[in-house]
Write a protein that holds these residues in place. Structure first.
Motif, PDB file in Angstrom:
ATOM      1  N   PHE A 190      13.670  -8.123  -3.290  1.00 15.29           N
ATOM      2  CA  PHE A 190      14.124  -6.751  -3.222  1.00 15.29           C
ATOM      3  C   PHE A 190      14.506  -6.449  -1.923  1.00 15.29           C
ATOM      4  N   HIS A 191      15.598  -5.394  -1.994  1.00 11.05           N
ATOM      5  CA  HIS A 191      15.866  -4.661  -0.714  1.00 11.05           C
ATOM      6  C   HIS A 191      15.027  -3.329  -0.629  1.00 11.05           C
ATOM      7  N   VAL A 192      14.440  -3.004   0.181  1.00 10.61           N
ATOM      8  CA  VAL A 192      13.767  -1.612   0.280  1.00 10.61           C
ATOM      9  C   VAL A 192      13.988  -1.161   1.659  1.00 10.61           C
ATOM     10  N   GLU A 193      14.598   0.097   1.696  1.00  8.87           N
ATOM     11  CA  GLU A 193      14.667   0.663   2.890  1.00  8.87           C
ATOM     12  C   GLU A 193      13.906   1.819   3.049  1.00  8.87           C
TER      13      GLU A 193
ATOM     14  N   VAL B  46      12.913   4.654  -5.310  1.00 10.82           N
ATOM     15  CA  VAL B  46      13.395   5.505  -4.382  1.00 10.82           C
ATOM     16  C   VAL B  46      12.569   6.661  -4.714  1.00 10.82           C
ATOM     17  N   GLY B  47      12.204   7.280  -3.412  1.00  8.80           N
ATOM     18  CA  GLY B  47      11.258   8.534  -3.355  1.00  8.80           C
ATOM     19  C   GLY B  47       9.913   8.204  -3.220  1.00  8.80           C
TER      20      GLY B  47
ATOM     21  N   ARG C 109       0.913  -1.276   0.067  1.00  8.87           N
ATOM     22  CA  ARG C 109       0.167  -0.161  -0.047  1.00  8.87           C
ATOM     23  C   ARG C 109       0.971   1.163  -0.042  1.00  8.87           C
ATOM     24  N   THR C 110       0.604   2.253  -0.870  1.00  5.51           N
ATOM     25  CA  THR C 110       1.404   3.573  -0.962  1.00  5.51           C
ATOM     26  C   THR C 110       0.542   4.611  -0.931  1.00  5.51           C
ATOM     27  N   GLU C 111       0.962   5.789  -1.151  1.00  5.80           N
ATOM     28  CA  GLU C 111       0.034   7.024  -1.072  1.00  5.80           C
ATOM     29  C   GLU C 111      -0.773   6.905  -2.508  1.00  5.80           C
ATOM     30  N   LYS C 112      -0.240   6.373  -3.673  1.00  7.09           N
ATOM     31  CA  LYS C 112      -0.835   6.357  -4.805  1.00  7.09           C
ATOM     32  C   LYS C 112      -1.782   5.084  -4.845  1.00  7.09           C
ATOM     33  N   GLY C 113      -1.915   4.262  -4.090  1.00 12.67           N
ATOM     34  CA  GLY C 113      -2.730   3.078  -4.154  1.00 12.67           C
ATOM     35  C   GLY C 113      -1.934   1.742  -4.206  1.00 12.67           C
ATOM     36  N   GLU C 114      -2.306   0.646  -4.287  1.00 19.18           N
ATOM     37  CA  GLU C 114      -1.479  -0.549  -4.019  1.00 19.18           C
ATOM     38  C   GLU C 114      -0.606  -0.620  -5.376  1.00 19.18           C
ATOM     39  N   CYS C 115       0.685  -1.134  -4.867  1.00 17.96           N
ATOM     40  CA  CYS C 115       1.667  -1.347  -5.791  1.00 17.96           C
ATOM     41  C   CYS C 115       2.538  -2.513  -5.764  1.00 17.96           C
TER      42      CYS C 115
ATOM     43  N   GLU D 188      -2.989   5.844   9.455  1.00 13.22           N
ATOM     44  CA  GLU D 188      -2.270   5.387   8.172  1.00 13.22           C
ATOM     45  C   GLU D 188      -1.261   6.757   7.934  1.00 13.22           C
ATOM     46  N   ILE D 189      -0.128   6.699   8.107  1.00 15.44           N
ATOM     47  CA  ILE D 189       0.842   7.757   7.517  1.00 15.44           C
ATOM     48  C   ILE D 189       1.796   7.145   6.253  1.00 15.44           C
ATOM     49  N   TYR D 190       2.689   8.051   6.068  1.00 25.26           N
ATOM     50  CA  TYR D 190       3.332   7.676   4.669  1.00 25.26           C
ATOM     51  C   TYR D 190       4.904   7.753   4.993  1.00 25.26           C
ATOM     52  N   ARG D 191       5.737   7.008   4.502  1.00 23.77           N
ATOM     53  CA  ARG D 191       7.106   6.955   4.743  1.00 23.77           C
ATOM     54  C   ARG D 191       7.852   6.732   3.310  1.00 23.77           C
ATOM     55  N   GLU D 192       8.829   7.522   3.137  1.00 26.18           N
ATOM     56  CA  GLU D 192       9.693   7.427   1.849  1.00 26.18           C
ATOM     57  C   GLU D 192      10.589   6.453   1.975  1.00 26.18           C
ATOM     58  N   ILE D 193      10.664   5.629   0.490  1.00 29.19           N
ATOM     59  CA  ILE D 193      11.750   4.857   0.327  1.00 29.19           C
ATOM     60  C   ILE D 193      13.077   5.513  -0.094  1.00 29.19           C
ATOM     61  N   ILE D 194      14.097   4.985   0.858  1.00 28.99           N
ATOM     62  CA  ILE D 194      15.538   5.804   0.472  1.00 28.99           C
ATOM     63  C   ILE D 194      16.580   4.959  -0.387  1.00 28.99           C
ATOM     64  N   TRP D 195      16.122   3.523  -0.577  1.00 28.68           N
ATOM     65  CA  TRP D 195      17.114   2.703  -1.244  1.00 28.68           C
ATOM     66  C   TRP D 195      16.213   1.263  -1.734  1.00 28.68           C
TER      67      TRP D 195
END
Length: 748
Positions: free
Chosen positions: A518-521, A424-425, A411-417, A436-443
């Motif tokens: 995938f590695h997602v930070e 990144v970003g 779940r992202t701010e743009k919907g399911e992905c 529900e809050i949103y946090r940025e992907i940095i890597w």
């Protein structure tokens, strides 16, 4: 220049028939000068007597101070000599011996600037590269020699051969030494690029370069030096006080460094193993996937890389630190590599603290269990990048573990992905304080992996399938595949998926064979929606498993969580009293709604199949049982004893909600022996860390075996019958062998 001879010694003769010379005791034949060649001479160093068994080389009687010699000098060539019984063929001062064979105390040698090329050395024959003391000339050079079983090679050092002292430099290169042969590399001697199936001994001031050991052994003694060696296929390198550099251990190869041994730049490849004993120092080591390196008590390791799985999905490397081992410099861990801290007992709830390239393992109360200079590759960002788990013997094992698998909807701010479409970003949805809050992907990183067969389902990499509606209506909203260590958010806490496996709505899916991860930070540790279910941001990929493109498994890594107490989004709960009620609730829901499939339960037994086994392989069954004590009659002649039994893991036979993955046999208390008119107690199993087959100590009065436990029997009276009583306090239940059919069931 010409062919000259000397037959002045008593009994010496030189004869020629059809151009073939026979040079007998005390005679010397010299081939000197370019263009002078003799072929096929027979050289024998003893006087008149019967022929040898082959009939080829005349056997003679006499003394070794009267050798038969054939020498090539100053460009002369001796081709194909047959040398035995004390005879010698020599290349000196620019002369060359080509081919030929030496057996039965015969020798072929290159001395003082001479050459030997392509000789064959049979049983009790010898080849030598060096020089005669005080005689000038360069080093003797031996090339392309084949030394058969029972044959010897020597290069450099001090020798006396046929009354002549040799002490000059020599070079031996490109040889082949069969199993059962021996090569001595001594002072001022240099060995280059030979293939060794026998034994090579490198002593003080000797050097061996680029040797290959296939089923052979290299022994580096004090002062010896070796560089560029490769061991494979049961090849062994023993560093006993010498120095080894740039060593490669290929499949089946091994290395052992003993006291004062020094090894630098060591590569341990797949299916290879190395070990270091007390006072050995090993530096700059790379342990490839599938390789193992064990550092013993008192040994020192300086700078190591434990490689992770590669794009082909092989297993990671393993470094074992025994109690008292010293870890200096920096140890780098690749993805899915393992660090086994032998001697430190795993405890449920163990935690990791990561700060300044130092990894610390504590118990649930914060008491330090172990600490060392460890980093992750790619760089670890938090303590949660390292996972603590029990080894099969109950010791503490660390796995570097961070990733997120392809195909799960995040779940992202743009919907399911789909995770593979994240960048990144992007900002992902996180559950925080009921909102529900949103946090940025940095890597983001990407790799592929494969299964590791032969292990239990929770260890070999099979994914856990959580069927639709398993947790609640539309939670998850489709089947969710996660790895066993993936933490699910339930009842305000994280619980590893493996602890919820009920064989119906949550089960190991053995039908999946390929996966990408995938590695997602992200910028903060969070609770993430994956296919509609809440789960922890650090989700285990399941080491060594492969998944198909349409059946992908989830794993999401977020940013630093220094420790669970201070930084995690929710506590990790693995205690039985918390997890078992959840397990029961989910199992009841699955049965009520007829969710998923029903996996056959394994067949169990309480029978431990207890027995003693001695060093001769004799099995000794229980003579009688008195309460909890088993009594055995040990026959005379037993040098060693082992207590054998079935083994089981509590997590398999009690339930996945019990976080105990040790492989346990029986719980042993007191051991008593009656023999030769005396009675004694054995308690080494309660005090010693060195006995094989015992799990880590938990209590002072008893200890678990791991199925084949060594009993201390050094004081046993081997020439008499003895009675042994062993107190068995607990054991089982155990899975029957037939239960493997249930484990091999393939789920569609």
């Amino acid at each position: 220049m010409a062919i000259t001879s000397d037959v002045t010694a008593s009994g010496a003769t030189i004869t020629s028939s059809g151009g073939q010379y026979s040079v007998l005791s005390g005679a010397t034949l010299v081939v000197q000068g370019a263009g002078y060649v003799i072929s096929g001479p027979i050289v024998s160093g003893f006087g008149n007597g019967p022929n040898n068994s082959s009939g080829t080389i005349p056997g003679q009687s006499g003394g070794t101070n009267y050798p038969a010699l054939v020498m090539a000098s100053a460009g002369g060539i001796v081709s194909g000599p047959e040398v035995g019984f004390g005879g010698a063929a020599l290349g000196v001062y620019g002369g060359t011996v080509v081919g030929g064979m030496a057996t039965n105390s015969g020798s072929i040698a290159a001395i003082n600037g001479g050459f030997v090329d392509g000789a064959t050395i049979g049983s009790m024959g010898a080849v030598y590269a060096g020089g005669a003391a005080g005689s000038g000339g360069g080093p003797g050079v031996v090339r392309n020699t084949h030394v058969q079983a029972g044959g010897y090679g020597a290069v450099g050092g001090k020798f006396t051969v046929k009354g002549q002292d040799f002490a000059g430099p020599g070079i031996m290169s490109g040889g082949t030494f069969d199993v059962g042969s021996t090569e001595l590399v001594n002072s001022a001697g240099t060995e280059v690029g030979s293939i060794i199936g026998g034994t090579q001994i490198v002593s003080s001031a000797g050097s061996a370069l680029k040797s290959i050991f296939s089923a052979g052994t290299q022994i580096l003694q004090s002062g010896g030096f070796a560089s560029g060696a490769t061991a494979l296929a049961n090849g062994l390198i023993m560093v006993s006080g010498g120095t080894a550099s740039a060593v490669t251990l290929a499949s089946g190869g091994s290395l052992r460094a003993t006291a004062s041994g020094l090894v630098t730049n060591l590569q341990v490849q797949a299916a290879a193993a190395a070990s270091a004993d007390s006072a050995a120092v090993i530096s700059n080591v790379t342990i490839s996937g599938g390789g193992t390196f064990t550092i013993g008590s008192g040994a020192t390791l300086v700078n190591a890389v434990i490689s992770g799985i590669d794009s082909g999905g092989s297993v990671g490397g393993l470094l074992v630190l025994q109690s008292g081992a010293v870890l200096n410099g920096v140890t780098s861990m690749g993805y899915k590599s393992r660090l086994d801290i032998d001697g430190v007992q795993y405890v449920s709830g163990a935690k990791t603290v990561y700060s300044g390239n130092t990894l610390t393992i504590t118990d649930a109360s914060g008491n330090k269990l172990w600490s060392g200079p460890v980093v992750g590759v790619p760089a670890a960002s938090s303590a949660s990048d390292f996972r603590v788990q029990p080894d099969s013997d109950g010791s503490l094992s660390i796995v570097y573990d961070k990733c997120f698998l392809k195909g799960t909807m995040i779940r992202t701010e743009k919907g399911e992905c789909a995770v593979e479409d994240l960048a990144v970003g992007d900002r992902v949805a996180a559950f925080s304080d009921g909102k529900e809050i949103y946090r940025e992907i940095i890597w983001i990183g990407h790799r592929a992996a494969t299964i590791r067969p032969g292990l239990h389902d929770d260890e070999c990499g099979y994914p856990v399938r959580i069927v639709k509606d398993a947790f609640g209506e539309n939670v998850p909203y489709k089947d969710l595949l996660v790895t066993p260590e993936h933490a699910i958010f339930l009842n305000n806490a994280f619980v590893p998926a493996r602890m919820l496996v009920n064989g119906r709505s949550i089960y190991y899916d053995r039908s999946i064979s390929h996966f990408e991860y995938f590695h997602v930070e992200t910028d903060q540790h969070s609770i993430i929606w994956s296919d509609g279910a809440l789960s922890e941001s650090y989700l285990d990929t399941g080491d060594r498993l492969t998944f198909s493109q349409n059946d992908t498994v989830v794993r999401l890594l977020n940013a630093p969580a220094k420790n669970w107490e201070e930084h995690a989004a929710a506590p990790l709960r693995v205690e039985r009293d918390f997890v078992e009620p959840l397990f029961a609730e989910l199992s009841e829901r699955a049965e009520k709604l007829t969710l998923g499939v029903t996996l056959p339960k394994p067949a169990l037994t309480e029978e431990a199949d207890l027995r003693l086994v001695d060093d001769k392989g004799r099995e000794i069954r229980t003579l009688r049982i008195v309460k909890n004590t088993h009594v055995f009659m040990v026959p005379s002649g037993a040098q060693k004893l082992y207590l054998a039994s079935r083994i089981s893991r509590p997590i398999d036979v009690v339930g996945p909600y019990l976080d105990d993955r040790r492989e346990l046999g029986v719980l042993v208390g007191q051991i008593q022996v009656w023999e030769a008119g005396r009675t004694r107690l054995i308690d080494a199993h309660l005090t010693s860390h060195d006995l094989s087959g015992w799990a880590g100590k938990e209590e002072e009065s008893h200890r678990w075996t791991t199925g084949y436990a060594e009993l201390p029997w050094d004081d046993g009276a081997v020439d008499t019958i003895a009675m042994v009583s062993i107190e068995i306090l607990a054991g089982g239940p155990y899975m029957l062998e037939s239960s493997s059919e249930a484990k091999s069931a393939v789920l569609a």
